[in-house]
Motif scaffolding. Structure first.
Motif, PDB file in Angstrom:
ATOM      1  N   ASP A 101       0.826  -1.210   0.000  1.00  0.00           N
ATOM      2  CA  ASP A 101       0.000   0.000   0.000  1.00  0.00           C
ATOM      3  C   ASP A 101       0.857   1.254   0.000  1.00  0.00           C
ATOM      4  O   ASP A 101       0.536   2.247  -0.651  1.00  0.00           O
ATOM      5  CB  ASP A 101      -0.907  -0.016   1.232  1.00  0.00           C
ATOM      6  N   ARG A 102       1.962   1.217   0.749  1.00  0.00           N
ATOM      7  CA  ARG A 102       2.803   2.409   0.885  1.00  0.00           C
ATOM      8  C   ARG A 102       3.724   2.620  -0.311  1.00  0.00           C
ATOM      9  O   ARG A 102       3.987   3.760  -0.702  1.00  0.00           O
ATOM     10  CB  ARG A 102       3.635   2.316   2.169  1.00  0.00           C
ATOM     11  N   ALA A 117       3.696   0.926  -3.637  1.00  0.00           N
ATOM     12  CA  ALA A 117       3.333   0.693  -5.038  1.00  0.00           C
ATOM     13  C   ALA A 117       2.745   1.939  -5.694  1.00  0.00           C
ATOM     14  O   ALA A 117       1.868   2.596  -5.142  1.00  0.00           O
ATOM     15  CB  ALA A 117       2.341  -0.463  -5.132  1.00  0.00           C
ATOM     16  N   THR A 118       3.256   2.263  -6.876  1.00  0.00           N
ATOM     17  CA  THR A 118       2.618   3.265  -7.723  1.00  0.00           C
ATOM     18  C   THR A 118       1.695   2.588  -8.730  1.00  0.00           C
ATOM     19  O   THR A 118       0.851   3.229  -9.343  1.00  0.00           O
ATOM     20  CB  THR A 118       3.671   4.079  -8.492  1.00  0.00           C
ATOM     21  N   ARG A 119       1.875   1.273  -8.879  1.00  0.00           N
ATOM     22  CA  ARG A 119       1.021   0.481  -9.777  1.00  0.00           C
ATOM     23  C   ARG A 119       1.099  -0.974  -9.334  1.00  0.00           C
ATOM     24  O   ARG A 119       2.116  -1.416  -8.795  1.00  0.00           O
ATOM     25  CB  ARG A 119       1.513   0.614 -11.232  1.00  0.00           C
ATOM     26  N   ILE A 120       0.019  -1.707  -9.542  1.00  0.00           N
ATOM     27  CA  ILE A 120      -0.012  -3.132  -9.212  1.00  0.00           C
ATOM     28  C   ILE A 120      -0.329  -3.919 -10.472  1.00  0.00           C
ATOM     29  O   ILE A 120      -1.227  -3.550 -11.246  1.00  0.00           O
ATOM     30  CB  ILE A 120      -1.064  -3.414  -8.115  1.00  0.00           C
ATOM     31  N   ILE A 121       0.460  -4.979 -10.697  1.00  0.00           N
ATOM     32  CA  ILE A 121       0.125  -5.899 -11.779  1.00  0.00           C
ATOM     33  C   ILE A 121      -0.193  -7.252 -11.158  1.00  0.00           C
ATOM     34  O   ILE A 121       0.519  -7.727 -10.283  1.00  0.00           O
ATOM     35  CB  ILE A 121       1.254  -6.014 -12.832  1.00  0.00           C
ATOM     36  N   ARG A 129      -6.718   0.716  -3.820  1.00  0.00           N
ATOM     37  CA  ARG A 129      -7.388   0.964  -5.113  1.00  0.00           C
ATOM     38  C   ARG A 129      -7.479  -0.316  -5.923  1.00  0.00           C
ATOM     39  O   ARG A 129      -8.480  -0.561  -6.591  1.00  0.00           O
ATOM     40  CB  ARG A 129      -6.605   2.032  -5.902  1.00  0.00           C
ATOM     41  N   TYR A 130      -6.446  -1.150  -5.861  1.00  0.00           N
ATOM     42  CA  TYR A 130      -6.455  -2.425  -6.586  1.00  0.00           C
ATOM     43  C   TYR A 130      -7.631  -3.299  -6.138  1.00  0.00           C
ATOM     44  O   TYR A 130      -8.317  -3.913  -6.972  1.00  0.00           O
ATOM     45  CB  TYR A 130      -5.135  -3.148  -6.365  1.00  0.00           C
ATOM     46  N   LEU A 131      -7.876  -3.367  -4.819  1.00  0.00           N
ATOM     47  CA  LEU A 131      -8.966  -4.208  -4.319  1.00  0.00           C
ATOM     48  C   LEU A 131     -10.312  -3.762  -4.882  1.00  0.00           C
ATOM     49  O   LEU A 131     -11.148  -4.591  -5.269  1.00  0.00           O
ATOM     50  CB  LEU A 131      -8.999  -4.162  -2.790  1.00  0.00           C
ATOM     51  N   LEU A 151     -16.085   5.204  -7.474  1.00  0.00           N
ATOM     52  CA  LEU A 151     -15.104   4.484  -6.644  1.00  0.00           C
ATOM     53  C   LEU A 151     -13.999   5.419  -6.177  1.00  0.00           C
ATOM     54  O   LEU A 151     -13.525   5.323  -5.042  1.00  0.00           O
ATOM     55  CB  LEU A 151     -14.512   3.303  -7.422  1.00  0.00           C
ATOM     56  N   GLN A 152     -13.586   6.361  -7.067  1.00  0.00           N
ATOM     57  CA  GLN A 152     -12.573   7.333  -6.668  1.00  0.00           C
ATOM     58  C   GLN A 152     -13.125   8.261  -5.577  1.00  0.00           C
ATOM     59  O   GLN A 152     -12.416   8.610  -4.623  1.00  0.00           O
ATOM     60  CB  GLN A 152     -12.130   8.158  -7.882  1.00  0.00           C
TER      61      GLN A 152
END
Length: 633
Positions: free
Chosen positions: A213-214, A216-220, A236-238, A606-607
Motif C-alpha cells: 500500500d505504501r 506501489a505506484t502500480r499493481i500488476i 485501489r487495486y482491491l 469508486l474514486q
C-alpha cells in the motif's frame, strides 16, 4: 523512459501456461508490485526479467544500458565473511576487471596495451575506479558494520547486507522477491524508506499489504497466466479487482446461458429437420471450444478451525514476572492477565524475547522471578515459524493425517484428500514429500495440520510468511470467528491490525507494555507512554527540588490559540458530516446493480469513495492531534 518490455511473452511449466502471451512495460521511477496466488508464476516472471530464465516464445526487450539488481527472498548465510565483502560481492564483475587491469599494468607488456585500453574503457563506463568509495557510501547509507562477520548479525542485519550488495551496483531496476520475510517491524519500516528513496524502477513481490500500500505506484496481477495492470496502491487495486471479477462473472453467465440455448436448439433441430443452419452449427462449435479453453480462477483456500471445549475464563496470569539471559533483562516486572477469547499480538525486534514470553505463557519455561498461574482445560495448538513440526521426508498426507485416512473437523468426518484440497493441494500434490514444497506450501501444510487439532488456545508464531494475500485474508477471517484464545507473533502490521484485540510490545531494557488494539493503535498510544516515561525520569532524577512545589502547568490542560480551539470545536461536526457522506457512498457502491452502470461512472464513484475514506481518516487524525496538544502534549 521504458526499462523493460514483454511482447506476447509465454512461459510454460509442463502443460500449464504460467505466462500466457503477456504484455508488460515498466517505466523508470515506477514501483510496481506483482501480486497473485502462490504458484501463479510470480517468481518465474522475475526470473525472466533478471535473465535467469528464457521465455518459450514472445519477445523480452530491455534497455541495452540497463543495470538490474536483485534482492532474493533467501537470507545470506551467517558465515565468516565480512559485511564489507558481502556488499563488495555485488560488484564482483567490476572488481574482477580492476584486478585484470592491475595485473596487466604490473607486466608493462607492450603487447597488452590494446587489452589495457579496453579494460580502462570498460572500468570507466562501469565506474570501476571508485569501488571502495561506492562500497563505503552504501555501508554508511545503510548503517552497516563493514568490519563485522555475517555470523555476528541477526537476520534483519543480514538482509541489510544483501540490500547493500544490490544497491552498490547503482541499478536502474531493482527486483525484490518477498523482501520482508523474517524481518521485524522496525526493519520493515526501514526497508520501506530505503525503497522510497531509491531513484530507479522497482518490481517487487510481497504479501505484506501495508508495504504494498505504501510503496506501489502500480499493481500488476498475475492470474491464470494473464497480466492485468491496476494504477494506484493496494487499496485501489482491491476496489478495481472486485469490479472486474463481478464483470467477468456476468459475462461468463451470459455466455453459458447462450451456449445452453444453442445446445438445446441443435438437439431439437436433429429431430425436427433434415437440414440445419450450417453457419449456426459452426458458431456453436466455436462456442464449445471457447468454453473448454476458459481458464477458471483458482479457488482460494478454504479451512475451518477444529475448536475444543471451552477453557476456563482465566487462561494465564503473570504477577511481577522477570526473566533474562546472561545478565541481560528480557522481561522486567510484567503483570498480565489473559482471559478466554482474548486475541493478543506480540511485537518487537527480532531477539527481543517474544518466543521466551510465549514459553512462559504456555508454562514451558519457569521465569527467574514472579508467579505464573495457568488456567484450566487448556488445549494448545502451536504454529512454529521454523516448521520444526514437519518431517521433510514424509508426504503432505502423512504429515497432516498421522496415518489416518480421515479426520474429524467440528464433528464431521473428512477424507484426508478432501481436507487437503481445502488448502489448495491436489490429490497428486498431496503425495509430494514436504522437502519438495515451496515456503508458502509448507506454511499451508502447517495450517492444515494445526487446524485438524482440537484447540482452545491457538499460538501462531509468524504464520504469514510466504502466504499469498488471499490465503492471508481468509486466515484473518477464520481467526476473527475463532471463539478460543489467540497468541500471535507477527511482523505483518495489517494482519495484526485486523486480528488482535490487544498488543504486548517489547520496548527495550526488559520493558513489555500492554496496549489496547493492534499495531496502529500501539503507534497512536506510544507517544503518551513516552511522555509519561520522561516525566517519571524527571521526578526521579531530582531535576525539580523536593521542597519546591511542582508547577501546575504539568497537570493543567494547555490553552490552545483561538484559531486552533475553534478548529477543534468544529471538528466533531465535520467528522459526522464526512462519515454520513462516506456511509452513503458505501451504500451506493455496494448496491447489486452498481457495477452494471457505465464503466466511467463506476470509476468516478469508486474514486469518490476512496477520497472520502481519506477525508474521514484525516479529520480523525487532526482531532487526535489537537486533543493531545490541549492535554499538554
Amino acid at each position: 523512459m521504458s526499462l523493460i518490455k514483454f511482447d506476447e511473452l509465454c512461459v510454460s511449466f509442463g502443460t500449464r501456461a504460467l505466462l500466457d502471451h503477456v504484455n508488460l512495460q515498466l517505466e523508470a521511477g515506477e514501483r510496481v508490485a506483482l501480486v497473485g496466488l502462490n504458484g501463479a508464476g510470480k517468481s518465474t516472471l522475475l526470473k525472466v526479467v533478471s535473465g535467469y530464465q528464457q521465455p518459450d516464445s514472445g519477445v523480452y526487450w530491455k534497455d541495452p544500458a540497463i543495470r538490474i539488481a536483485e534482492l532474493s527472498q533467501m537470507l545470506p548465510a551467517a558465515d565468516e565473511r565480512m559485511v564489507r565483502d558481502v556488499v563488495m560481492a555485488g560488484i564482483s564483475e567490476v572488481v574482477a576487471l580492476r584486478e585484470q587491469y592491475d595485473v596487466l599494468v604490473q607486466r608493462h607488456d607492450a603487447s597488452s596495451m590494446a587489452e589495457l585500453e579496453r579494460l580502462q574503457h570498460e572500468l570507466e563506463s562501469r565506474e570501476g575506479w571508485h569501488l571502495e568509495q561506492r562500497v563505503d557510501t552504501v555501508l554508511d547509507r545503510l548503517s552497516l558494520p563493514g568490519d563485522k562477520r555475517m555470523a555476528e548479525l541477526s537476520g534483519g542485519w543480514r538482509r541489510r547486507a544483501a540490500l547493500g550488495a544490490a544497491l552498490v551496483q547503482n541499478p536502474d531496476l531493482l527486483l525484490l522477491d518477498e523482501p520482508t520475510n523474517h524481518l521485524d517491524i522496525e526493519t520493515i519500516e526501514w526497508l520501506e524508506e530505503q525503497i522510497l528513496n531509491f531513484r530507479g524502477g522497482v518490481l517487487f513481490i510481497s504479501h505484506d499489504r501495508a508495504l504494498v500500500d505504501r510503496l506501489a505506484t502500480r499493481i500488476i496481477e498475475l492470474d491464470r497466466g494473464t497480466l492485468t495492470s491496476f494504477p494506484g496502491n493496494y487499496s485501489r487495486y482491491l476496489e478495481q479487482k472486485e469490479a472486474l471479477l463481478q464483470e467477468e462473472a456476468r459475462q461468463n453467465a451470459e455466455f453459458d446461458k447462450k451456449l445452453a440455448q444453442e445446445e438445446r436448439w441443435i438437439r431439437q433441430g436433429i429431430k425436427a429437420r433434415r437440414t440445419r443452419n450450417e453457419g449456426r452449427v459452426r458458431a456453436l462449435k466455436r462456442m464449445r471450444d471457447e468454453r473448454s479453453q476458459r481458464r477458471e480462477r483458482q479457488g482460494g483456500a478454504r479451512f475451518n478451525l477444529e475448536e475444543a471445549v471451552k477453557s476456563g475464563k482465566l487462561v494465564v496470569e503473570l504477577e511481577h514476572v522477570s526473566h533474562g539471559y546472561e545478565g541481560q533483562p528480557i522481561i522486567r516486572d510484567l503483570t498480565l492477565a489473559i482471559q478466554r477469547g482474548d486475541r493478543v499480538g506480540l511485537i518487537g525486534p527480532n531477539g527481543a524475547g517474544k518466543s521466551t514470553l510465549l514459553k512462559i505463557l504456555l508454562g514451558e519455561l519457569q521465569p527467574e522471578s514472579g508467579k505464573v498461574r495457568m488456567g484450566t482445560k487448556l488445549e494448545v495448538a502451536y504454529f512454529d515459524q521454523l516448521r520444526g513440526q514437519l518431517d521433510p521426508e514424509r508426504s503432505i498426507i502423512d504429515n497432516v493425517s498421522g496415518g489416518r485416512e480421515s479426520i474429524e473437523i467440528n464433528g464431521q468426518n473428512r477424507h484426508i484428500i478432501s481436507y487437503l484440497q481445502d488448502f489448495l493441494f491436489s490429490p497428486e500434490r498431496a503425495r509430494t514429500p514436504v522437502k519438495a514444497l515451496s515456503g508458502g506450501e509448507c506454511n499451508r501444510v502447517l495450517l492444515a495440520r494445526l487446524f485438524s487439532q482440537p484447540a482452545n488456545l491457538l499460538v501462531l508464531d509468524e504464520p504469514t510468511n510466504d502466504l499469498d494475500i488471499e490465503t492471508l485474508e481468509l486466515l484473518e477471517e477464520i481467526l476473527l470467528n475463532y471463539e478460543g484464545t489467540l497468541l500471535l507473533v507477527s511482523h505483518d502490521r495489517r494482519f495484526l491490525d485486523n486480528v488482535v484485540t490487544s498488543t504486548l510490545a517489547f520496548e527495550g531494557e526488559g520493558r513489555v507494555a500492554e496496549y489496547v488494539g493492534g499495531y496502529q493503535d500501539w503507534l497512536r498510544q506510544r507517544p503518551a507512554a513516552k511522555r509519561a516515561e520522561k516525566a517519571a525520569a524527571k521526578e526521579t532524577s531530582g531535576v525539580e527540588s523536593a521542597a519546591e512545589p511542582k508547577s501546575d502547568k504539568t497537570k493543567a490542560t494547555r490553552k490552545l490559540s483561538y484559531k486552533l480551539q475553534r478548529e477543534l470545536d468544529e471538528l466533531p461536526k465535520l467528522m459526522e458530516e464526512a462519515e454520513d457522506t462516506l456511509s452513503a457512498l458505501q451504500a451506493e457502491t455496494s448496491a447489486a446493480d452498481f457495477y452494471s452502470q457505465d464503466h466511467a461512472h463506476v470509476s468516478v464513484r469508486l474514486q469518490a469513495l476512496h477520497d472520502q475514506e481519506q477525508r474521514v481518516e484525516q479529520l480523525m487524525e487532526r482531532w487526535v492531534e489537537l486533543e493531545e496538544m490541549q492535554a499538554g502534549g
